[in-house]
Design an enzyme around this catalytic site. Structure first.
Site, PDB file in Angstrom:
ATOM      1  N   GLU A 218      -2.008   5.968  17.565  1.00 37.74           N
ATOM      2  CA  GLU A 218      -0.515   5.976  17.633  1.00 37.74           C
ATOM      3  C   GLU A 218       0.054   6.925  18.684  1.00 37.74           C
ATOM      4  O   GLU A 218      -0.477   8.173  18.460  1.00 37.74           O
ATOM      5  CB  GLU A 218       0.008   6.114  16.200  1.00 37.74           C
ATOM      6  CG  GLU A 218      -0.302   4.952  15.202  1.00 37.74           C
ATOM      7  CD  GLU A 218       0.017   5.314  13.869  1.00 37.74           C
ATOM      8  OE1 GLU A 218       1.159   4.558  13.589  1.00 37.74           O
ATOM      9  OE2 GLU A 218      -0.375   6.077  13.263  1.00 37.74           O
TER      10      GLU A 218
ATOM     11  N   LYS B 184      -1.911  -9.504  11.266  1.00 39.56           N
ATOM     12  CA  LYS B 184      -1.686  -9.670  12.514  1.00 39.56           C
ATOM     13  C   LYS B 184      -2.483 -10.474  13.317  1.00 39.56           C
ATOM     14  O   LYS B 184      -3.769 -10.913  12.635  1.00 39.56           O
ATOM     15  CB  LYS B 184      -2.118  -8.234  13.487  1.00 39.56           C
ATOM     16  CG  LYS B 184      -1.269  -7.156  13.090  1.00 39.56           C
ATOM     17  CD  LYS B 184      -1.476  -6.016  13.848  1.00 39.56           C
ATOM     18  CE  LYS B 184      -0.425  -4.733  13.172  1.00 39.56           C
ATOM     19  NZ  LYS B 184       0.820  -4.921  13.588  1.00 39.56           N
TER      20      LYS B 184
ATOM     21  N   LYS C 234      -2.333  10.243  15.076  1.00 39.52           N
ATOM     22  CA  LYS C 234      -1.155  10.320  15.709  1.00 39.52           C
ATOM     23  C   LYS C 234      -0.703  11.055  16.822  1.00 39.52           C
ATOM     24  O   LYS C 234      -1.760  12.085  17.192  1.00 39.52           O
ATOM     25  CB  LYS C 234      -0.146  10.781  14.612  1.00 39.52           C
ATOM     26  CG  LYS C 234      -0.048   9.861  13.218  1.00 39.52           C
ATOM     27  CD  LYS C 234       1.292  10.081  12.380  1.00 39.52           C
ATOM     28  CE  LYS C 234       1.515   8.948  11.522  1.00 39.52           C
ATOM     29  NZ  LYS C 234       1.834   7.572  11.959  1.00 39.52           N
TER      30      LYS C 234
ATOM     31  N   HIS D 227      -0.255  -4.932   5.630  1.00 39.37           N
ATOM     32  CA  HIS D 227       0.226  -5.584   6.984  1.00 39.37           C
ATOM     33  C   HIS D 227      -0.737  -6.001   8.137  1.00 39.37           C
ATOM     34  O   HIS D 227      -0.438  -6.734   8.915  1.00 39.37           O
ATOM     35  CB  HIS D 227       1.875  -5.346   7.092  1.00 39.37           C
ATOM     36  CG  HIS D 227       1.634  -3.942   7.979  1.00 39.37           C
ATOM     37  ND1 HIS D 227       1.605  -2.818   7.161  1.00 39.37           N
ATOM     38  CD2 HIS D 227       1.540  -3.542   9.377  1.00 39.37           C
ATOM     39  CE1 HIS D 227       1.602  -1.712   8.153  1.00 39.37           C
ATOM     40  NE2 HIS D 227       1.515  -2.218   9.579  1.00 39.37           N
TER      41      HIS D 227
ATOM     42  N   LYS E  37       0.757  -1.115  -0.116  1.00 39.78           N
ATOM     43  CA  LYS E  37      -0.051   0.096   0.119  1.00 39.78           C
ATOM     44  C   LYS E  37       0.870   1.178  -0.065  1.00 39.78           C
ATOM     45  O   LYS E  37       2.109   1.204   0.415  1.00 39.78           O
ATOM     46  CB  LYS E  37      -1.030  -0.165   1.249  1.00 39.78           C
ATOM     47  CG  LYS E  37      -0.409   0.568   2.555  1.00 39.78           C
ATOM     48  CD  LYS E  37      -1.488   0.779   3.568  1.00 39.78           C
ATOM     49  CE  LYS E  37      -0.787   1.330   4.715  1.00 39.78           C
ATOM     50  NZ  LYS E  37      -0.638   2.541   4.797  1.00 39.78           N
TER      51      LYS E  37
ATOM     52  N   HIS F 293      -6.515   0.139   6.550  1.00 43.82           N
ATOM     53  CA  HIS F 293      -6.375  -0.797   7.685  1.00 43.82           C
ATOM     54  C   HIS F 293      -7.909  -0.895   8.349  1.00 43.82           C
ATOM     55  O   HIS F 293      -8.589  -1.787   8.793  1.00 43.82           O
ATOM     56  CB  HIS F 293      -5.511  -0.309   8.841  1.00 43.82           C
ATOM     57  CG  HIS F 293      -4.067  -0.038   8.324  1.00 43.82           C
ATOM     58  ND1 HIS F 293      -3.613  -1.050   7.230  1.00 43.82           N
ATOM     59  CD2 HIS F 293      -3.040   0.741   8.301  1.00 43.82           C
ATOM     60  CE1 HIS F 293      -2.509  -0.819   7.170  1.00 43.82           C
ATOM     61  NE2 HIS F 293      -2.268   0.304   8.037  1.00 43.82           N
TER      62      HIS F 293
ATOM     63  N   ASP G 236      -4.079   7.311   5.088  1.00 41.09           N
ATOM     64  CA  ASP G 236      -2.988   6.509   5.664  1.00 41.09           C
ATOM     65  C   ASP G 236      -3.413   5.152   6.556  1.00 41.09           C
ATOM     66  O   ASP G 236      -2.878   4.257   6.408  1.00 41.09           O
ATOM     67  CB  ASP G 236      -2.056   7.061   6.463  1.00 41.09           C
ATOM     68  CG  ASP G 236      -0.566   6.377   6.721  1.00 41.09           C
ATOM     69  OD1 ASP G 236      -0.302   5.842   5.774  1.00 41.09           O
ATOM     70  OD2 ASP G 236      -0.181   6.603   8.242  1.00 41.09           O
TER      71      ASP G 236
END
Lengths: 524, 359
Positions: A251, A217, A376, A213, A183, A275, A270
């Site tokens: 995050e 998980k 973030k 990714h 991505k 995700h 992002d």
């Protein structure tokens, strides 16, 4: 568990022999022989993630003894330099112990080609290299594009011209060629469609593995097991019992060295477009017919198609909140604001926090809001899905009793696990209630380490298991959901940025956003 | 990493008090969880053996949260059984993933009745029989009756050659034979996996197409017909569909492939410099093509190397951690149903052993 034996001497079929020898094996899956070609072999992703994952898999004998890697990059290295750089990366960046004999065995089949990705000659050279390796290493090919997305069409096009989008001449009929791309898959709906069309001109969809990714998980995969291997949750997994769902990916880090990328991307592109929408689909989809790639991806796609469009302009903006962090304190340390980060404009209007409300128009979820947020520089790193259930229809414990709704929390990271919050009576002669958590931790229940996401995903791609990879239609539908909001935000840059301090749970508008609906964000 | 609640010599209590004491012990740990996926019954030799097992079981219990009942009968002449709470293991996160109780004292014949009330309800029961041949141990039948699966380790029981044959026959004759499994089988899984992987490479495919010789190599001082080699041989024969022919020598066998070609297997002992290792390698040959695969274990490493005539086609080295009894147990507990591949392999190995040697 066991298969009927077809003696290879009688049938002569390699697949029958392989199946027969592998029957009833207790150990983890292992990959068939193949050659992995990494474009961008000198880059950060190769050093930090791919090569350590491959070395770990090789050391644990989960790759074929003949497994080979061909690195391709514009960096002018000789093969020996490439091998040494990769060894240093495995040791220093991934912190793995490099055992000399295992490393030598792994490095034996490392090859390197330097050249411009737009140079046709590089692909001819690559083809020759592969033709030389194949008789000993196998004819199966995987091309991993660990490059900036702008190079995806270039590389795919050249692979097609060199006829590397199919097994090499002389390959057995069951041989395959696959391509893995990282991505972002485009930056909006139009560019995603363009990218898919370009790659589809060369590779069939079943040859394409789009890595997210996050889906590698362990806990994300466990959501499927939790939902569909237990009989007690599915009956209450619907509008009748669920009040709302919150999906959070928080995050504590800022943009670090990725300021240039983040200025182009932002939180919505992002994190949420990929995700969080993937997690939403897994949480809300119907049961697939089988636990196999296509049935699971079909159900995820059906779910995403049921998500109500955000609308355009102001309509879309009313269903979302954006924010940007200013200076603040994280874990007791002062940190700069987004606009003070390297490679970020001092007047940037790029969002570092996004929250939105989605609704799903189907029989199971009609009227149940799904709140997604990601940001973030929030107080801690935490990813979770919280299913908040409706309160009991009648409270018989008196007016003083304050009852919190039952909440089922699936923690994705860190401290992976599942918690159920319910009311319990405080011991004593009075009837007093208190919410308690019944908490399941993977770490303490199963002491085994969880595999690295890249190990899982690389192995899946080699085995042809595409369940955890994004399909083109999912990618495009996800962009079609988020693009109107991206366009609205870009048309009306935020005037109040920065609007939250680093180390807080996002802008006040995010809290007000839920408060207007009589709800509150969970604190992970 | 893990701590036991009662290191040293914990107090002894009646069976009735055990569950209450366990609850109390767990309550003392803030945030403790009681998670279990099975009951594990283990025959322990004496107090020291039980203490050692309680410590060493940790990696097994990390993967398989369990209630463990260690049983040591015969410590008192009376029929009374007493319990010591050896541990409720604590994880760094504060959870409890295993409860270990040591039942000791009473008669072996009563072991099943003693264990029964302390089993966690609704969970499968696995018996790991160790320390003495079941043929000579009166407690075996009582405990095996409780168990959904019986695990035994012919290596630990020292059963080789004819002893191994007798033990295997005895376990196959149990009322539910498909539930009994020899832990030598999971010890050989890594070998099996390597062979399966090697068979998928281009060179491996050529080799397997004309495979006609297999040599199983024990370390000097070990019986060539050891349990590990026999199980691997039984597995290969059953998978390849080879039929038994003649036994010209005690350790040499002539067989026939499904294509009616001649094939041979041989067991031998070689000096491998690893006296603690029973089985250390094997060699597979396609003799007409001069092609062979050599697999050799060297400590915690394994090397796989293809040869064509006298030229090496390249070696591959990987980690090969020793599969001790506990690692084999952990692996075997993953399976909760009969294993047909094991049964076929064991049956083939027994047929080999029972083939008379030609005069």
């Amino acid at each position: 568990m066991t298969t009927t034996l077809t003696p290879p001497g009688a049938a002569g079929a390699p697949a029958a022999l392989s199946e027969s020898l592998r029957a009833g094996m207790r150990l983890e899956r292992t990959a068939p022989p193949c050659i992995l070609v990494i474009f961008g072999a000198s880059g950060d992703l190769t050093r930090r993630k791919l090569m350590p994952a491959l070395y770990s898999l090789m050391r644990a004998q989960r790759l074929a003894p003949s497994f080979a890697v061909v690195g391709v990059s514009s960096t002018e290295w000789r093969r020996e330099q490439f091998v040494e750089e990769m060894r240093a990366a495995v040791r220093d960046l991934a912190g793995l112990r490099v055992e000399e004999d295992c490393w030598q065995s792994f490095a034996r089949n490392l090859r390197y080609l330097s050249g411009d990705f737009d140079d046709r000659g590089v692909y001819e050279q690559l083809k020759q290299e592969l033709a030389g390796l194949a008789p000993a290493c196998g004819f199966n090919l995987i091309f991993y594009l660990a490059t900036p997305p702008s190079l995806f069409p270039v590389i795919a096009g050249h692979l097609g011209q060199a006829e590397l989008n199919r097994p090499l001449p002389g390959a057995p009929p069951e041989a395959w060629a696959r391509i893995i791309i990282e991505k972002p898959f485009g930056r909006d709906l139009a560019s995603a469609r363009q990218l898919n069309q370009t790659i589809h001109q060369v590779f069939e969809e079943e040859q394409i593995y789009r890595i997210d990714h996050y889906l590698g998980k362990e806990t994300v995969r466990n959501i499927l097991v939790f939902r569909f291997a237990n009989g007690i949750f599915e009956p209450i997994w619907n509008r009748r019992y669920v009040d709302h769902v919150q999906i959070t990916v928080a995050e504590s880090l800022g943009v670090e060295q990725r300021g240039r990328y983040y200025e182009e991307a932002g939180a919505l592109r992002d994190m949420i477009q990929n995700h969080l929408l993937q997690v939403l689909a897994i949480v809300a989809m119907e049961a697939p017919a089988r636990f196999e790639s296509e049935p699971v991806r079909d159900e995820k796609m059906k779910l995403l198609q049921s998500v109500c469009a955000l609308g355009q302009g102001e309509t879309a903006m009313a269903k979302a909140v954006r924010g940007q962090y200013g200076p603040g304190i994280i874990l007791g340390q002062p940190v700069p604001g987004y606009r003070e980060e390297p490679d970020v404009s001092p007047a940037s209007t790029r969002e570092t926090f996004a929250a939105l409300k989605l609704t799903i128009e189907n029989w199971r979820w009609a009227g149940v809001p799904f709140y997604l947020r990601s940001g973030k520089r929030l107080p801690k790193r935490a990813s979770e899905v919280a299913i908040v259930f409706k309160s009991p229809p009648y409270l018989m414990f008196g007016a003083e009793a304050r009852i919190e709704p039952n909440t089922l929390v699936i923690r994705i990271q860190p401290d992976e696990g599942i918690a159920l919050r319910f009311e319990a009576k405080v011991p004593g002669t009075d009837v007093r209630l208190r919410p308690v958590d019944m908490d399941f931790h993977y770490g303490s229940s199963f002491g085994e380490p969880q595999p690295e996401a890249y190990e899982t995903l690389l192995l899946d791609a080699m085995l042809g298991e595409s369940m955890l990879f994004a399909r083109y239609d999912f990618v495009e539908t996800a962009w079609s959901l988020t693009t109107p909001l991206l366009e609205a935000w870009e048309a009306q840059p935020a005037a109040n940025f920065p609007n939250y301090a680093a180390g807080t749970w996002g802008p006040a508008e995010a809290d007000e956003f839920l408060a207007r609906e009589g709800r509150a964000w969970r604190r992970p | 990493m893990a701590a036991t609640l009662n290191p040293g010599q914990p107090p002894s209590m009646s069976l009735e008090a055990a569950e209450r004491a366990l609850l109390e012990a767990v309550r003392r740990q803030p945030g403790a969880q009681r998670i279990a996926s099975l009951n594990l019954l283990i025959r322990a030799g004496d107090d020291a053996d039980a203490q050692r097992l309680a410590r060493e079981l940790e990696p097994v219990l990390a993967a398989h949260p369990a209630r463990v009942l260690l049983l040591t009968p015969g410590l008192s002449p009376a029929r009374e059984w007493r319990v010591r709470l050896l541990g409720a293991m604590e994880r760094p996160a504060g959870g409890v993933h295993a409860e270990i109780l040591h039942l000791r004292g009473g008669l072996a014949e009563d072991a099943g009745a003693a264990a029964m009330p302390l089993l966690r309800s609704g969970l499968p029961v696995c018996l790991w029989w160790r320390g003495a041949s079941p043929a000579q141990a009166p407690g075996f039948a009582a405990l095996a009756q409780l168990a959904d699966r019986v695990l035994y380790d012919s290596v630990e029981l020292g059963a080789q050659g004819d002893d191994w044959r007798a033990l295997s026959r005895q376990m196959r004759a149990q009322p539910h034979p498909s539930t009994a499994i020899d832990l030598v089988w999971p010890r050989m899984t890594r070998w099996r996996r390597l062979l399966a992987q090697a068979a998928e490479t281009p060179t491996g495919l050529r080799l397997w197409a004309g495979l006609d010789r297999i040599h199983f190599q024990a370390c000097a001082g070990q019986p060539p017909l050891n349990a590990a080699a026999l199980m691997l041989a039984g597995w290969l024969i059953s998978r390849l569909g080879w039929q038994l022919g003649r036994r010209p020598a005690a350790e040499r066998f002539q067989l026939r492939t499904p294509r009616h070609d001649e094939a041979a297997i041989e067991f031998r002992a070689l000096d491998c410099g690893q006296p603690e290792t029973i089985f250390y390698g094997l060699r597979l040959e396609h003799s007409r093509a001069g092609l062979r695969l050599e697999l050799e274990r060297n400590g915690s490493r394994i090397q796989a190397e293809f040869w064509e005539h006298q030229a090496s086609l390249g070696a591959s080295v990987g980690a090969f951690p020793p599969t001790d009894a506990l690692a084999a147990l952990a692996q075997e507990l993953q399976l909760c149903h009969p294993d047909q591949v094991f049964e076929e392999a064991q049956a083939a190995a027994l047929r080999l052993l029972e083939q008379p040697v030609e005069p």
